[in-house]
Design a protein around this motif. Structure first.
Motif, PDB file in Angstrom:
ATOM      1  N   SER A 259       0.838  -1.208   0.000  1.00 28.51           N
ATOM      2  CA  SER A 259       0.000   0.000   0.000  1.00 28.51           C
ATOM      3  C   SER A 259       0.875   1.262   0.000  1.00 28.51           C
ATOM      4  CB  SER A 259      -0.936  -0.001   1.209  1.00 28.51           C
ATOM      5  OG  SER A 259      -1.854  -1.057   1.080  1.00 28.51           O
TER       6      SER A 259
ATOM      7  N   THR B 293      -4.501  -2.353   9.301  1.00 30.54           N
ATOM      8  CA  THR B 293      -3.068  -2.287   9.612  1.00 30.54           C
ATOM      9  C   THR B 293      -2.818  -1.326  10.779  1.00 30.54           C
ATOM     10  OG1 THR B 293      -2.533  -2.877   7.374  1.00 30.54           O
ATOM     11  CG2 THR B 293      -0.815  -1.736   8.601  1.00 30.54           C
TER      12      THR B 293
ATOM     13  N   GLU C 105       8.658 -12.002  -0.696  1.00 28.72           N
ATOM     14  CA  GLU C 105       7.576 -12.579   0.109  1.00 28.72           C
ATOM     15  C   GLU C 105       7.286 -14.031  -0.205  1.00 28.72           C
ATOM     16  OE1 GLU C 105       3.734 -10.197   1.231  1.00 28.72           O
ATOM     17  OE2 GLU C 105       4.390  -9.649  -0.762  1.00 28.72           O
TER      18      GLU C 105
ATOM     19  N   SER D 207      -6.499  -4.094   3.798  1.00 27.45           N
ATOM     20  CA  SER D 207      -7.304  -4.711   4.858  1.00 27.45           C
ATOM     21  C   SER D 207      -8.114  -3.702   5.652  1.00 27.45           C
ATOM     22  CB  SER D 207      -6.383  -5.436   5.836  1.00 27.45           C
ATOM     23  OG  SER D 207      -5.487  -4.509   6.432  1.00 27.45           O
TER      24      SER D 207
HETATM   25  O1  M6R Z   1      -3.732  -4.243   4.497  1.00 26.31           O
HETATM   26  P1  M6R Z   1      -2.646  -3.291   4.157  1.00 26.31           P
HETATM   27  O2  M6R Z   1      -2.683  -2.868   2.757  1.00 26.31           O
HETATM   28  O3  M6R Z   1      -2.589  -2.109   5.096  1.00 26.31           O
HETATM   29  O4  M6R Z   1      -1.310  -4.108   4.375  1.00 26.31           O
HETATM   30  C1  M6R Z   1      -0.064  -3.501   4.266  1.00 26.31           C
HETATM   31  C2  M6R Z   1       1.031  -4.528   4.121  1.00 26.31           C
HETATM   32  O5  M6R Z   1       1.086  -5.347   5.246  1.00 26.31           O
HETATM   33  C3  M6R Z   1       0.847  -5.401   2.878  1.00 26.31           C
HETATM   34  O6  M6R Z   1       0.750  -4.640   1.732  1.00 26.31           O
HETATM   35  C4  M6R Z   1       2.010  -6.392   2.738  1.00 26.31           C
HETATM   36  O7  M6R Z   1       3.182  -5.703   2.442  1.00 26.31           O
HETATM   37  C5  M6R Z   1       1.653  -7.422   1.677  1.00 26.31           C
HETATM   38  N1  M6R Z   1       1.913  -8.729   2.182  1.00 26.31           N
HETATM   39  C6  M6R Z   1       2.383  -7.213   0.418  1.00 26.31           C
HETATM   40  O8  M6R Z   1       2.164  -8.223  -0.514  1.00 26.31           O
END
Ligand code: M6R
Length: 608
Positions: free
Chosen positions: A304, A353, A488, A350
């Motif tokens: 994000s 976070t 990842e 989500s």
């Molecule tokens: O739910 P969010 O977009 O806030 O999450 C942020 C990161 O934890 C998320 O983008 C993470 O980096 C992913 N696993 C990337 O693929």
């Protein structure tokens, strides 16, 4: 992280709890456990590994419970072992607790309890909670919980049961989400209301240290100062969306393939083509709010944040508004200067976070308006921000974000066009931008059609343990994202870097064993990137180029080329990223890595 679930009611509490934590597994999958009361005794079962492992053990144990709590864990304090799995109990097995969050003062509390003769069996911070409650219990369960909770510092959502009180679950939430669902003659507790939304959509979201005593079809809530308070139930509108893998081997691959469709959803009904602009029905701000924006602050984590970084380039280029983009976990500990006219965009797939949430709360406290971009209806950020624009990517199950990322880019681009049209951009310019957006689904499909070619390249390079992803301008955040995908899911060390920075140090790492994925789709800086790639080549580095069709000058430099359809620089990260996602997927597949639930990760990061 971690998922908490609790059930009391006339359905089978064991079955309901296991079903609940399966839905919460996206929050962590190191270990799992369940506990409940059966004829005046606490019974429990825990297992290292995923919920499926726990299910097998529960079946062998023939568990019958009157009330249940359960947990799926993402390890913070203590390794992912059976001993550290929740629920945790006191020594006399009278109290059982499941916890999400971190209790920061647990070392002191643990020391005090040890001096009182308590023996700890786990390395977790959570275990102090049942011991504390048991030591304070004198027949009044709620009173013992209140006293124990008043001693805790940190972030916590807790579900607690007592063997002498099988008619209730006590739920507590402080800076960690917890929802209580009330049905007819039954009640649920969960880290995410979607986990019980098939049974009831009447929900209470606890916060700020509130304590709820939850019984069948009934609840009472108390605030931090122990006053009973009236909290009405909210009706959540969205039904849980179910995603099935279908013909695909992994959710991640399925989600990569869904992009042409979900990109279409991202802009469907939002384009005002006649006027060359965009309208988001969820955007509750009035025109003056948007016209008075003098500066934009973008917050996010991981993928994000990468989308936010891309948006910073777009907004400054097209809307000519200064943008600051920050990683939430760093920003939240700054003492931010928020000048008048600052507009905040928080990006989170989500909507849960913890770092982004904390940063936006601080900004709201300073008077800033916060717009959230998120994929999950009813998430904490959706509920707390001043407005929320939905990504419309559909449920993203793979921990590695793919379709949410490309939808974030498109929505940020549309928002940019809207702001620019409210300022200096003319109708024809706006219309040209909208045409470029409308072409994306087909262009992404063209990238997906090259899957076999990308998979072949990935297989040939999958044995390397180090990669660089290089790009300039829009291709720089795209290179950060490409490298993150590879890290990842394949566990390969990959560095996303601005190509022009290589000569300031990282080029020392280039040799025949460290390939470079070159993201070539930024036309404005392509000549400069070519020079940087020549420097890589001169040091025996292999180059895999992802380049727009028709790009010249790569034949002497690139060892492999993945051709992607050409689009404007501002949107080129979309087809380029889809190619990089497929590359990462097939490298991971070749290396036999666990793709949908990579080690050490979770889909929703609800701890700092
Ligand atoms: O739910 P969010 O977009 O806030 O999450 C942020 C990161 O934890 C998320 O983008 C993470 O980096 C992913 N696993 C990337 O693929």
């Amino acid at each position: 992280m971690c998922g908490i679930f609790g059930y009391i009611g006339s359905q089978n509490p064991v079955k309901m709890a296991l079903q609940g934590i399966k839905r919460l597994e996206y929050r962590g999958y190191d270990s799992a456990g369940i506990a409940g009361v059966d004829a005046g005794k606490l019974r429990f079962c825990k297992e290292a590994g995923k919920v499926a492992m726990l299910e097998q053990e529960v079946e062998k144990a023939h568990m019958h419970l009157e009330v249940s709590i359960a947990h799926t864990r993402w390890a913070t304090n203590g390794a992912p072992t059976k001993e550290n799995a929740h629920p945790h109990l006191d020594s006399a097995e009278s109290v059982a607790v499941v916890h999400n969050g971190i209790i920061e003062n647990y070392p002191e509390l643990r020391e005090t309890l040890i001096k009182q003769g308590v023996t700890f069996v786990s390395e977790t911070d959570t275990e102090i909670v049942p011991h504390l409650i048991a030591s304070l219990y004198q027949g009044d369960f709620l009173e013992a919980v209140r006293k124990a909770v008043s001693m805790l510092h940190g972030a916590y959502a807790l579900a607690i049961i007592h063997r002498d009180h099988p008619d209730c679950i006590i739920a507590v939430a402080h800076e960690s989400p917890l929802a209580v669902g009330i049905g007819s003659n039954e009640a649920f507790i969960s880290s995410d209301s979607q986990a019980f939304a098939n049974y009831t959509r009447d929900v209470l979201f606890l916060s700020n240290g509130e304590i709820a005593v939850v019984k069948r079809g009934h609840y009472e809530v108390f605030d931090v100062s122990n006053q009973q308070i009236t909290r009405d139930l909210q009706r959540i509108e969205s039904k849980p969306q179910v995603s099935l893998k279908g013909e695909y081997e992994h959710y991640t691959l399925k989600e990569i393939h869904e992009q042409p469709t979900v990109l279409q959803n991202a802009f469907a009904g939002r384009l005002r083509e006649e006027y060359g602009t965009v309208q988001f029905e969820e955007l509750k701000f009035d025109v003056n709010d948007l016209l008075s924006i003098e500066r934009i602050l973008i917050l996010g984590c991981g993928t994000s944040w990468h989308a936010g970084y891309l948006a910073a380039y777009m907004i400054e280029d097209i809307a000519r508004i200064p943008v600051q983009v920050e990683i939430s976990s760093e920003f939240r500990y700054k003492n931010p200067i928020v000048p008048h006219g600052t507009f905040v965009i928080a990006i989170s797939q989500s909507g849960e976070t913890a770092d982004t949430l904390a940063a936006t709360r601080e900004l709201q406290a300073k008077g800033a308006k916060v717009l959230t971009l998120c994929n999950v209806h009813g998430s904490t950020m959706d509920r707390e921000s001043d407005a929320c624009v939905y990504l419309r990517a559909g449920p993203e199950v793979g921990v590695c974000s793919t379709k949410a990322f490309t939808n974030q880019i498109v929505i940020l681009f549309l928002f940019t066009v809207m702001l620019a049209r409210m300022r200096h951009l003319n109708r024809q310019e706006g219309q040209a931008f909208l045409q470029a957006v409308k072409a994306l689904p087909q262009q992404v499909q063209a990238v997906l059609d090259m899957e076999k070619h990308i998979a072949d390249i990935a297989k040939r390079y999958a044995h390397h343990d180090n990669f660089f992803f290089l790009g300039r301008r829009y291709m720089y955040p795209a290179s950060l994202e490409g490298a993150l995908k590879l890290k990842e899911i394949s566990y390969i060390n990959a560095n996303g870097y601005p190509a022009g920075e290589m000569k300031h140090g990282p080029i020392a790492l280039i040799n025949e064993n460290c390939p470079t994925v070159a993201l070539c789709a930024n036309k404005q800086t392509f000549g400069k990137l070519l020079n940087n790639l020549m420097e890589v080549k001169a040091r025996n580095g292999k180059v895999i180029a992802i380049a727009p069709e028709g790009t010249e000058g790569l034949s002497d430099i690139a060892d492999e080329v993945i051709w992607v359809p050409e689009t404007i620089d501002e949107l080129a990260s979309v087809p380029t990223s889809v190619a990089a996602q497929l590359f990462a997927y097939y490298v991971a597949l070749e290396r036999g890595a666990e793709i949908d639930q990579p080690r050490n990760l979770a889909k929703s990061v609800t701890v700092e």
